[in-house]
Design a protein around this motif. Structure first.
Motif, mmCIF file in Angstrom:
data_model
loop_
_atom_site.group_PDB
_atom_site.id
_atom_site.type_symbol
_atom_site.label_atom_id
_atom_site.label_comp_id
_atom_site.label_asym_id
_atom_site.label_seq_id
_atom_site.Cartn_x
_atom_site.Cartn_y
_atom_site.Cartn_z
ATOM 1 N N GLN A 203 0.831 -1.199 0.000
ATOM 2 C CA GLN A 203 0.000 0.000 0.000
ATOM 3 C C GLN A 203 0.872 1.257 0.000
ATOM 4 O O GLN A 203 0.592 2.219 -0.724
ATOM 5 N N SER A 204 1.945 1.263 0.778
ATOM 6 C CA SER A 204 2.861 2.405 0.813
ATOM 7 C C SER A 204 3.552 2.601 -0.528
ATOM 8 O O SER A 204 3.753 3.720 -0.975
ATOM 9 N N SER B 234 3.324 5.883 -3.001
ATOM 10 C CA SER B 234 4.498 6.542 -3.541
ATOM 11 C C SER B 234 4.395 6.682 -5.054
ATOM 12 O O SER B 234 4.698 7.726 -5.622
ATOM 13 N N ILE B 235 3.947 5.634 -5.707
ATOM 14 C CA ILE B 235 3.770 5.668 -7.160
ATOM 15 C C ILE B 235 2.724 6.710 -7.544
ATOM 16 O O ILE B 235 2.960 7.568 -8.395
ATOM 17 N N PHE B 236 1.568 6.656 -6.902
ATOM 18 C CA PHE B 236 0.475 7.561 -7.255
ATOM 19 C C PHE B 236 0.834 9.026 -7.011
ATOM 20 O O PHE B 236 0.425 9.911 -7.752
ATOM 21 N N SER B 237 1.619 9.300 -5.966
ATOM 22 C CA SER B 237 2.001 10.693 -5.681
ATOM 23 C C SER B 237 3.083 11.180 -6.655
ATOM 24 O O SER B 237 3.342 12.384 -6.733
ATOM 25 N N SER B 238 3.706 10.276 -7.388
ATOM 26 C CA SER B 238 4.777 10.638 -8.322
ATOM 27 C C SER B 238 4.300 10.758 -9.768
ATOM 28 O O SER B 238 5.065 11.151 -10.630
ATOM 29 N N ILE B 239 3.052 10.401 -10.016
ATOM 30 C CA ILE B 239 2.526 10.453 -11.378
ATOM 31 C C ILE B 239 1.845 11.799 -11.604
ATOM 32 O O ILE B 239 1.094 12.272 -10.764
#
Length: 76
Positions: free
Chosen positions: A64-65, A69-74
């Motif tokens: 989940q973390s 991290s991925i979603f906040s970087s897209i």
């Protein structure tokens, strides 16, 4: 296949990153780069337009973390 798109491949292993850089040189690829990185620290890189994860999330105890991290970087 997608020559107008730039790709950045990340791996936690320095050895695999070096192997990837050799792959780029041998094939004269202009739109691919390899970097050493941590899926939990993607914000140290530029924003991404997309992300592909291959056989990574299923190995993590805290996927989940990693997804956050991925979603906040897209880019939106």
């Amino acid at each position: 296949k997608y020559k107008s798109v730039n790709f950045l491949a990340l791996d936690y292993s320095k050895e695999l990153v070096e192997l990837g850089k050799t792959y780029i040189i041998e094939r004269n690829l202009k739109n691919l780069d390899f970097g050493q990185g941590d899926i939990f620290e993607l914000n140290s890189f530029s924003k991404f337009d997309g992300c592909t994860s291959m056989q990574t999330l299923s190995w993590l105890t805290s996927y989940q973390s990693a997804l956050e991290s991925i979603f906040s970087s897209i880019n939106p």
